[in-house]
Structure formats: C-alpha cells, structure tokens
Design an enzyme around this catalytic site. Structure first.
Site, PDB file in Angstrom:
ATOM      1  N   HIS A 201      27.892  23.066  21.660  1.00 29.79           N
ATOM      2  CA  HIS A 201      29.222  22.602  21.269  1.00 29.79           C
ATOM      3  C   HIS A 201      29.998  23.662  20.503  1.00 29.79           C
ATOM      4  O   HIS A 201      31.218  23.689  20.533  1.00 29.79           O
ATOM      5  CB  HIS A 201      29.126  21.271  20.519  1.00 29.79           C
ATOM      6  CG  HIS A 201      28.833  20.152  21.468  1.00 29.79           C
ATOM      7  ND1 HIS A 201      27.555  19.779  21.781  1.00 29.79           N
ATOM      8  CD2 HIS A 201      29.663  19.400  22.246  1.00 29.79           C
ATOM      9  CE1 HIS A 201      27.601  18.811  22.684  1.00 29.79           C
ATOM     10  NE2 HIS A 201      28.862  18.566  22.979  1.00 29.79           N
ATOM     11  N   ARG A 308      36.881  14.194  22.716  1.00 28.67           N
ATOM     12  CA  ARG A 308      35.566  14.118  22.048  1.00 28.67           C
ATOM     13  C   ARG A 308      35.778  13.628  20.618  1.00 28.67           C
ATOM     14  O   ARG A 308      35.945  14.423  19.690  1.00 28.67           O
ATOM     15  CB  ARG A 308      34.924  15.505  22.002  1.00 28.67           C
ATOM     16  CG  ARG A 308      34.397  16.021  23.338  1.00 28.67           C
ATOM     17  CD  ARG A 308      33.706  17.365  23.126  1.00 28.67           C
ATOM     18  NE  ARG A 308      32.893  17.758  24.250  1.00 28.67           N
ATOM     19  CZ  ARG A 308      33.295  18.615  25.211  1.00 28.67           C
ATOM     20  NH1 ARG A 308      34.502  19.135  25.182  1.00 28.67           N
ATOM     21  NH2 ARG A 308      32.467  18.934  26.186  1.00 28.67           N
ATOM     22  N   ARG A 345      36.647   9.175  24.458  1.00 30.93           N
ATOM     23  CA  ARG A 345      35.198   8.953  24.531  1.00 30.93           C
ATOM     24  C   ARG A 345      34.710   8.458  23.183  1.00 30.93           C
ATOM     25  O   ARG A 345      35.066   9.027  22.145  1.00 30.93           O
ATOM     26  CB  ARG A 345      34.474  10.247  24.904  1.00 30.93           C
ATOM     27  CG  ARG A 345      32.985  10.014  25.098  1.00 30.93           C
ATOM     28  CD  ARG A 345      32.292  11.239  25.593  1.00 30.93           C
ATOM     29  NE  ARG A 345      32.177  12.247  24.544  1.00 30.93           N
ATOM     30  CZ  ARG A 345      31.592  13.429  24.728  1.00 30.93           C
ATOM     31  NH1 ARG A 345      31.120  13.758  25.925  1.00 30.93           N
ATOM     32  NH2 ARG A 345      31.512  14.297  23.744  1.00 30.93           N
ATOM     33  N   GLU A 448      25.672  11.776  32.747  1.00 32.19           N
ATOM     34  CA  GLU A 448      25.162  13.034  32.186  1.00 32.19           C
ATOM     35  C   GLU A 448      23.650  13.009  31.967  1.00 32.19           C
ATOM     36  O   GLU A 448      23.082  13.941  31.413  1.00 32.19           O
ATOM     37  CB  GLU A 448      25.903  13.398  30.899  1.00 32.19           C
ATOM     38  CG  GLU A 448      25.997  12.297  29.885  1.00 32.19           C
ATOM     39  CD  GLU A 448      26.883  12.654  28.702  1.00 32.19           C
ATOM     40  OE1 GLU A 448      27.253  13.824  28.537  1.00 32.19           O
ATOM     41  OE2 GLU A 448      27.199  11.736  27.930  1.00 32.19           O
ATOM     42  N   ASN A 471      27.442  19.422  31.388  1.00 35.26           N
ATOM     43  CA  ASN A 471      26.711  20.146  30.330  1.00 35.26           C
ATOM     44  C   ASN A 471      25.366  19.487  30.047  1.00 35.26           C
ATOM     45  O   ASN A 471      24.329  20.141  29.977  1.00 35.26           O
ATOM     46  CB  ASN A 471      27.528  20.176  29.033  1.00 35.26           C
ATOM     47  CG  ASN A 471      28.924  20.695  29.257  1.00 35.26           C
ATOM     48  OD1 ASN A 471      29.159  21.402  30.216  1.00 35.26           O
ATOM     49  ND2 ASN A 471      29.850  20.333  28.392  1.00 35.26           N
ATOM     50  N   ASP A 472      25.432  18.173  29.855  1.00 35.74           N
ATOM     51  CA  ASP A 472      24.181  17.458  29.581  1.00 35.74           C
ATOM     52  C   ASP A 472      23.391  17.209  30.854  1.00 35.74           C
ATOM     53  O   ASP A 472      22.161  17.220  30.823  1.00 35.74           O
ATOM     54  CB  ASP A 472      24.474  16.138  28.867  1.00 35.74           C
ATOM     55  CG  ASP A 472      24.688  16.360  27.387  1.00 35.74           C
ATOM     56  OD1 ASP A 472      23.889  17.106  26.791  1.00 35.74           O
ATOM     57  OD2 ASP A 472      25.658  15.832  26.838  1.00 35.74           O
ATOM     58  N   ARG A 482      20.582  23.011  25.761  1.00 38.40           N
ATOM     59  CA  ARG A 482      21.824  23.765  26.008  1.00 38.40           C
ATOM     60  C   ARG A 482      22.237  24.649  24.839  1.00 38.40           C
ATOM     61  O   ARG A 482      23.070  25.544  24.992  1.00 38.40           O
ATOM     62  CB  ARG A 482      22.959  22.796  26.363  1.00 38.40           C
ATOM     63  CG  ARG A 482      23.206  21.751  25.310  1.00 38.40           C
ATOM     64  CD  ARG A 482      24.079  20.615  25.817  1.00 38.40           C
ATOM     65  NE  ARG A 482      25.491  20.855  25.604  1.00 38.40           N
ATOM     66  CZ  ARG A 482      26.428  19.920  25.716  1.00 38.40           C
ATOM     67  NH1 ARG A 482      26.107  18.688  26.065  1.00 38.40           N
ATOM     68  NH2 ARG A 482      27.686  20.209  25.498  1.00 38.40           N
ATOM     69  N   CYS A 519      33.973  16.400  33.718  1.00 39.22           N
ATOM     70  CA  CYS A 519      34.574  16.878  32.467  1.00 39.22           C
ATOM     71  C   CYS A 519      33.669  17.863  31.738  1.00 39.22           C
ATOM     72  O   CYS A 519      33.991  18.290  30.639  1.00 39.22           O
ATOM     73  CB  CYS A 519      34.954  15.715  31.560  1.00 39.22           C
ATOM     74  SG  CYS A 519      33.535  14.766  31.004  1.00 39.22           S
TER      75      CYS A 519
END
Ligand code: PEP
Ligand code: MG
Length: 588
Positions: A201, A308, A345, A448, A471-472, A482, A519
């Site tokens: 992140h 986010r 989210r 995800e 990403n996840d 990650r 996303c």
C-alpha cells in the site's frame, strides 16, 4: 567526495526524479513532520523552549510531591531527567535541526532521539546503555507538552529550485501507508525505501502521487546520506547516488523527454474512451482521500471505482472516526465528483494497513499471519457496531449523489449474507430516524481471494456488481506477500494461474450480466491494457495519474485483433510460449 553509487530496487512509480535526499528516521514517522518556513524558525524554537519549561515545572512538581519516605532513586531519577532536559546534546542539537533543516520541533526531537539512541546502542556498559530509556522518557514528556501547544501555522511548501536539483526525494527504511498520506500535501519529488513490494500500500500511495518511486532498495537509507544528490529512475527501480556529470546530464535529458510525453497526453483528456473497433470503455479512478476526487475529475475519470476508506481511519490514534466525520468525508467525495458515481469500499484494514486501535484488540499484533487473518470484511463483521456506523455514514452520503458500496475480501456465502443483513439493518435505522439515503444503492464485492474467483457464482447471484482486486488476487493465488521485497520477484501478474482466474471470473460475470471492473494495480498498468481488453474488461479503475496513458493504449486498440493472441496467452503455460503470445498481442 565519494564515488557514485548505483542501487537497485523495485520500480513502483514511473518517471525520473533528480534531487536531494531527504532522510526520514523511523521514529520521526511517529510524530507530525513538516518543514517550516524560514520566518517560522524563531517561533518553532520558542515552542521548544516553552515545552522545555513546562517539563521542568512538571518535574519540579513531581519532586515536591515526593513523599518523605520515597526511595532515594525516585529523587535521583528526577534529577537525571532534569539534567537531560538541559543537556546541549538534546537541546542545542534539536535547535540546530530546526534551524538548519527546518524541521518542526516534534520531528527535530524524534530525529535527535534517534541519533542519541544510536550512540547508546554502541555502549558496552549495561548501566549506561540503559540510560537511553531516560532520554526517551524525557523526549516523550516534551512531545506530550508540545501536543498541547499550537503548531506552526502551515504545512510546508518547499521552495524548489528546479535547475539546481534542489527538489527533495524522501529516503526511508520503510514508510507505513498512513504516513505516506502526509506526503500528499508536501512537495516531494520522489520516494526511495529499503523495504516494500510493487503492490504494497505504500507503493500504491506513492503511485497515486504520480511521482517516481523505487522500493525494496535494500540499505538505501543507510548508504544514502542527508542531502546527497540522487537520481530515482522509477521505470527501472534504479537509484543513483552522487551521479557523475555525464550521467546527470543523460537523466536530465530523459526527464525532460518524459515531461514532454506527459504534456502530450493531456490532449487526450477530453476525447471519449473508445477502442478502434468502437467499443466504449469506462475509466474510473481509485482514491484514498475525499480531496483526491478533484484530481480524478481533472484527469477525466468517469467516476470513482474504488475509494479506499481505510485511509480515513488511519492516523486516528486509538479511536475510529465518528459517523458524522465519515459522512462528511464521503459526501465531500460525492459532491466533488459532481454526478459521477462514487464506489465507496468499506474499511479494509489489517495486513500492511493496521489501525492503531487494532493493537489493543484481539491480539492483532500477534496474529500469526495478518494477511490471512482478521482483515477487511472479516474485521468489520467482528466489529458490527463500527461497521454499522460506516454503513450509515455511506448511506447518508448516498443522498447527495450516485454512490455504490463495495465490500473487500469476501469469500464465503455466509459473509456476503451477513454483510447484506447489516446493510439492511443500517437502512432500517435510517428509516426509523427519517434520514434520507439512496434506497436503490448498489452493493458489490471485491473479487480478490482465489476462492471468490473460482466460486464467483456465489457472488453473481447475491450482488449488483463486482470488482477484481488483482493486487490481493495475485498475492493469495501465488502465496506471495505483496509487501515483502524478498519475494517480490515471484509476484507475477502474468502467472498462468492468475490470468486464467481473471479470465474465468470475467467470463462468468459477463454470462450472468453482472458488471465487473478491475481496480487492482493491473488496471493502471498500460502494459496490461491490451490483455485486459482482450479478456473482455470494459471498466478499469486506477489512480488518476495513470488514466491518460491507459487511455492512449485503448485508443490504439482493435479488440477484434486481440482474440487470437489472448486465447494463445490463456493457453500458454510455458514461459517462452506465454512471452511469444504476449508479444503477438502487443503487435496486434
Ligand atoms: C486489490 O487488492 O487489488 C485492491 C484494489 O485492494 P487493495 O490494494 O486496497 O488491497
Ligand atoms: Mg485488496
């Protein structure tokens, strides 16, 4: 003068930055840190002296209150602390940091504590080594006194002198995502960290700032010194320290070329996003803070595909923001988007985004593997009161413009059902209180977790829309943390397992007629644009800074020509085969 040094890391945000290293010590990140203007130096030093006087008085009071029979060490410890408070190593050096580096006093104190701590660590004598704790306690008292005192009026805007390479580049061991947010308001030109992965992140926020960054540059914060001239090549993850004149010249040239390219891209801002074959594509923005919505609008985003919200919850020491504060933040983003949809989210904390208040909770810090633990919706469902507060705030904000609710990290049918029940409960409460909200608000889920992708039918029958969080999805499919640079080379968005999962999920959603976007960071990577288009993706959400470069790729794409190479990509399991199919796709 030392010889030039080239360090290698992971490229996370494109472009070239040339400037002076601005080292941030880990302790400095726990306190506010900002640069003060030259005319604020005296006032800042006065703040320091005022805090010093307050702590002297506090210690004197402590001494007066000591019971007659108190152990003698008590008095001795107060004397030691009073001495430290007046010691030049603490006082004068801190003042020097304020004067020379223009740190705010909290930052200067934390930095000086770090420096002094280093001396103590090297001392053999255990008794003396332990005196470090006394200094820490004194600094803590000073910081507490400062917390009650006003701070310098404005955050920094550093006066950069571009032709003299005086822009600042942050160099740190690691920066927590929450701390990264502070840099949004400051004029730094690049980032270098020792730790981190491409989709950590911290890297994501760096990318959202649109400035060059390299992470996982091991030892950078040790090898680079304050004020060193450095080049950050964010395209290749390279950091050059004290570059030779010829290298500097070469990079300056490449930097101006890139700026030119970026300026050219601006021309695409107002053209519709349509592929050569006529297919229309929606490009939305990922945001972290309400104000980012302004940037999204300016970049030409069709809406916000991912807000986010956890970033609103960070930097809230040991408590969560109230419903009213959240409501205002969501409403602000919605109003800034001016009629374009905002997908909010619900909080996704845990893993590399812990909350301060979590440390007191169910042994979060000792969770064996936070990325597989009480993260995102799992945490929300375990804290229903907190979750309902957030849902109420989002629902209330939905009365001010098109809004959608997006839920992170769902995997199980019962989690989806529980979540939907809590949304109904929040709606019921608002109905009872006669508070307006969008009664037709759409609720969607992030896909995800591999289980969610494989069992996507559970989602398709229950939700209004889906969004793939690559990403996840990559992290959990490949079992690669990650944020861990030691395994970053194995974090592969193009692994056949990942590509086939994405393809399968998109196909299933299309068949069911449920809108699906991507996303994750893959959506903002122009080298993946053709592939995603070829897999049938028509809605991308990414950082505003990536929007135009992805749009350019879409405008050059003919989706019909992608069918064969994309089928070949999905059928390729051997790396060489896969590479050949991807190359064919780029040429199609
Ligand atoms: C993702 O996982 O792809 C995503 C978009 O969510 P985050 O990066 O916030 O985990
Ligand atoms: Mg995610």
């Amino acid at each position: 003068m030392r010889v030039s040094l080239t360090l290698h890391g992971i490229p996370v945000s494109c472009g070239i930055a040339i400037g002076r290293a601005y080292l941030i010590a880990p302790a400095a990140l726990d306190v506010d840190h900002y640069l003060i203007e030259a005319d604020q130096i005296d006032a800042e030093i006065d703040r320091f002296h005022a805090a010093q006087a307050a702590v002297v008085a506090e210690l004197a009071e402590l001494r007066d209150d000591l019971a007659a029979d108190a152990p003698s060490e008590m008095g001795a410890f107060i004397d030691v602390h009073t001495m430290i408070l007046n010691d030049a190593m603490l006082v004068q050096e801190t003042i020097d940091l304020i004067r020379t580096r223009r740190y705010n006093v909290e930052w200067a104190l934390a930095e000086q504590l770090e420096i002094l701590g280093g001396y103590f660590d090297d001392i053999e004598d255990e008794y003396l080594r332990e005196r470090k704790a006394d200094i820490e306690q004194v600094v803590e008292r000073l910081l507490k006194a400062l917390a009650g005192a006003p701070t310098a009026a404005s955050l920094v805007v550093h006066t950069a002198v571009s032709n003299g390479h005086n822009e600042m580049i942050v160099v740190a061991h690691d920066i927590a995502p929450a701390d990264m947010l502070q840099f949004k308001t400051q004029a730094f030109k690049g980032f270098v960290t020792d730790l981190g992965g491409r989709t950590s992140h911290t890297a994501i926020v760096a990318r959202s700032l649109g400035i060059p960054a390299s992470v996982g540059v091991q030892q950078a914060s040790v090898l680079i010194r304050q004020n060193d001239l450095i080049i950050v090549d964010g395209d290749h993850g390279i950091v050059i320290v004290d570059p030779a004149p010829i290298v500097l010249e070469e990079y300056s040239y490449r930097q101006s070329e890139k700026l030119l390219e970026q300026r050219k891209l601006q021309r695409l801002k107002f053209s519709p996003t349509q592929a050569l074959c006529g297919t229309k594509i929606d490009l939305c923005a990922n945001i972290e803070l309400p104000e980012d919505a302004q940037v999204a609008v300016e970049a030409g985003a069709m809406g916000v595909g991912l807000f986010r919200t956890e970033f609103l919850f960070m930097n809230h020491k040991h408590q969560l923001p109230e419903e009213e504060e959240q409501f205002e933040a969501y409403k602000r983003a919605i109003e800034l988007m001016n009629g374009k949809p905002v997908t909010i989210r619900t909080i996704d904390v845990g893993a590399d985004k812990p909350l301060d208040s979590m440390s007191g909770g169910e042994g979060y810090e000792t969770a064996p593997n936070p990325a597989l633990g009480l993260r995102a919706i799992r945490w929300s469902l375990s804290e229903p009161q907190m979750f309902i507060t957030q849902l109420r705030a989002i629902l209330r904000a939905s009365a001010f413009g098109p809004t959608k609710i997006l839920i992170p990290m769902l995997a199980h049918a019962q989690e989806i059902d529980q979540t939907l029940d809590l949304i109904r409960e929040a709606e019921r409460q608002l109905d009872e209180a006669g508070i307006a909200y969008d009664r037709k608000i759409q609720v969607g889920a992030m896909i995800e977790i591999p289980a969610a992708a494989i069992a996507v039918r559970l989602f398709l029958s229950r939700l209004d829309f889906l969004s793939i969080g690559t990403n996840d999805l990559i992290q959990y499919t490949l079992a690669i943390d990650r944020a861990d640079n030691s395994v970053a080379h194995l974090y592969d968005p193009l692994h056949p397992a990942v590509l086939n999962l994405i393809a399968f999920t998109l196909r299933e959603a299309k068949r069911a007629g449920v809108p699906m976007s991507v996303c994750g960071e893959m959506a903002g990577d122009p080298s993946a644009t053709r592939l995603l288009l070829g897999l049938g993706l028509t809605e991308f959400s990414m950082h505003p800074s990536q929007l135009l470069v992805v749009k350019q790729e879409i405008l050059r794409s003919n989706l019909k020509a992608f069918e064969k190479p994309v089928a070949d990509v999905l059928a390729a399991y051997e790396p060489a085969e896969l590479q050949a199919a991807l190359t064919a796709l780029q040429k199609a």
